[in-house]
Write a protein that holds these residues in place. Structure first.
Motif, short mmCIF file in Angstrom:
data_model
loop_
_atom_site.label_atom_id
_atom_site.label_comp_id
_atom_site.label_asym_id
_atom_site.label_seq_id
_atom_site.Cartn_x
_atom_site.Cartn_y
_atom_site.Cartn_z
N TRP A 7 -8.85 7.65 8.95
CA TRP A 7 -7.94 7.95 10.04
C TRP A 7 -8.54 9.03 10.93
O TRP A 7 -9.25 9.91 10.45
CB TRP A 7 -6.60 8.46 9.50
N LEU A 45 -4.82 7.03 2.33
CA LEU A 45 -4.57 5.86 1.48
C LEU A 45 -4.71 6.25 0.01
O LEU A 45 -5.75 6.79 -0.39
CB LEU A 45 -5.56 4.75 1.82
N TYR A 83 0.63 5.47 1.17
CA TYR A 83 -0.08 6.53 1.89
C TYR A 83 0.58 7.87 1.60
O TYR A 83 1.81 7.96 1.49
CB TYR A 83 -0.08 6.27 3.39
N TYR A 118 4.47 7.17 1.99
CA TYR A 118 4.92 5.99 2.72
C TYR A 118 4.40 4.73 2.05
O TYR A 118 3.20 4.63 1.77
CB TYR A 118 4.39 6.02 4.16
N GLY A 155 -4.70 -4.24 5.29
CA GLY A 155 -3.79 -3.13 5.52
C GLY A 155 -4.22 -1.83 4.88
O GLY A 155 -3.51 -0.83 4.95
N ALA A 156 -5.39 -1.85 4.28
CA ALA A 156 -5.89 -0.63 3.63
C ALA A 156 -6.61 0.20 4.68
O ALA A 156 -7.80 0.04 4.91
CB ALA A 156 -6.82 -0.99 2.47
N PHE A 157 -5.85 1.10 5.30
CA PHE A 157 -6.40 1.96 6.35
C PHE A 157 -7.02 3.17 5.67
O PHE A 157 -6.31 4.12 5.32
CB PHE A 157 -5.32 2.34 7.34
N ASP A 158 -8.32 3.11 5.46
CA ASP A 158 -8.97 4.10 4.61
C ASP A 158 -9.61 5.24 5.37
O ASP A 158 -10.10 6.19 4.74
CB ASP A 158 -10.01 3.43 3.71
N TYR A 177 -2.50 7.54 16.00
CA TYR A 177 -3.68 7.58 15.16
C TYR A 177 -4.43 6.26 15.27
O TYR A 177 -3.82 5.19 15.28
CB TYR A 177 -3.29 7.73 13.69
N PHE A 179 -11.89 -3.64 1.41
CA PHE A 179 -11.38 -3.99 0.09
C PHE A 179 -9.92 -4.39 0.05
O PHE A 179 -9.41 -4.76 -0.99
CB PHE A 179 -11.62 -2.84 -0.91
N GLN A 188 0.88 11.82 3.03
CA GLN A 188 0.67 12.61 4.24
C GLN A 188 1.17 14.03 4.04
O GLN A 188 2.36 14.24 3.78
CB GLN A 188 1.37 11.98 5.45
N PRO A 206 -2.42 10.55 7.59
CA PRO A 206 -2.13 9.91 6.29
C PRO A 206 -3.42 9.62 5.53
O PRO A 206 -4.51 9.52 6.10
CB PRO A 206 -1.44 8.60 6.71
N LEU A 237 5.85 6.71 9.88
CA LEU A 237 4.74 5.98 10.47
C LEU A 237 5.20 4.63 11.01
O LEU A 237 6.06 3.98 10.42
CB LEU A 237 3.65 5.76 9.41
N LEU A 261 0.84 -1.20 0.00
CA LEU A 261 0.00 0.00 0.00
C LEU A 261 0.87 1.24 0.00
O LEU A 261 2.05 1.20 0.37
CB LEU A 261 -0.90 0.00 1.23
N PHE A 273 -3.76 0.56 -2.84
CA PHE A 273 -3.81 -0.67 -2.06
C PHE A 273 -3.61 -1.86 -2.98
O PHE A 273 -3.83 -1.78 -4.18
CB PHE A 273 -5.12 -0.78 -1.27
#
Lengths: 110, 120
Positions: B110, A48, A38, A89, B105-108, B95, B102, A40, A46, B45, A36, A51
């Motif tokens: 925050w 997305l 990100y 990132y 690890g897709a942190f959509d 955070y 979907f 920021q 951050p 991060l 993925l 993905f």
């Protein structure tokens, strides 16, 4: 956890394209499609943008694209705009540490 | 409005404890894995921990395993991070993030983050 390797900084002029690399190992980037990216901006959370290596969430510009070859993933931003200036990132699952690992981040200057 | 709001950050002495909270709104909280990610001042991060939607599976980064616990109360749309034996290197913005359906690890989504400072 060992971080994924990214260049500390990249730069480009408006309208140009840039590519940010993210190098890992066969235990993370090379072994999974859970890669993925990100974005920021300073002082912000951050966001997305990519993905599963090369997929964009809804609402993300088609100027952002991702790819992977072996243990290295890449983020390409085409048609650079001033608003793209931010830190980027990469992130991947690592089975060596059974955790998500991030790259150290790349600062993009436009 | 779909959002996550963290709270609980504070100045704490080394060896101390702190509990962070994250309240979700605008989506079905009980259906999502949830994650904590931290960012030390001027640094990148770092994934900290995550928790399955029903609370039945949790995972931790090596750096916090055994010192931090993660929990949730789906009836209150809330995620928690209990931190013990805090160290100077735990100083960071914390955070909470939602993992999308979907992609792993897709942190959509925050939150805005909450600052934890560990210092004497």
């Amino acid at each position: 956890q060992s971080a994924l390797t990214q260049p500390a900084s990249v730069s480009g002029s408006p309208g140009q394209s840039i590519t940010i690399s993210c190098t890992g190992t066969s235990s993370d980037v090379g072994g999974y499609d859970h890669v993925l990216w990100y974005q920021q901006h300073p002082g912000k959370a951050p966001k997305l943008i990519i993905f599963e290596v090369d997929n964009r969430p809804s609402g993300i510009s088609t100027r952002f694209s991702g790819s992977k070859s072996g243990n290295t993933a890449s983020l390409t931003i085409s048609g650079l705009q001033a608003e793209d200036e931010a830190s980027y990132y990469c992130c991947s699952y690592s089975d060596r540490v059974s955790a998500w690992v991030f790259g150290r981040g790349t600062d993009l200057t436009v | 409005e779909v959002q996550l709001v963290e709270s609980g950050g504070d100045l704490v002495q080394p060896g101390g404890s702190l509990r962070l909270s994250c309240v979700a709104s605008g989506f079905t909280f009980r259906s999502h894995w949830m994650t904590w990610v931290r960012q030390a001042p001027g640094k990148g991060l770092e994934w900290v921990a995550n928790l399955r939607s029903d609370g039945g599976e949790e995972n931790f980064a090596d750096s916090v395993r055994g010192r931090f616990t993660i929990s949730r109360d789906n009836s209150k749309n809330s995620l928690y991070l209990q931190m013990y034996s805090l160290r100077v290197e735990d100083t960071a913005v914390y955070y909470c993030a939602r993992e999308a359906f979907f992609g792993r690890g897709a942190f959509d989504l925050w939150g805005q983050g909450t600052m934890v400072i560990v210092s004497s």
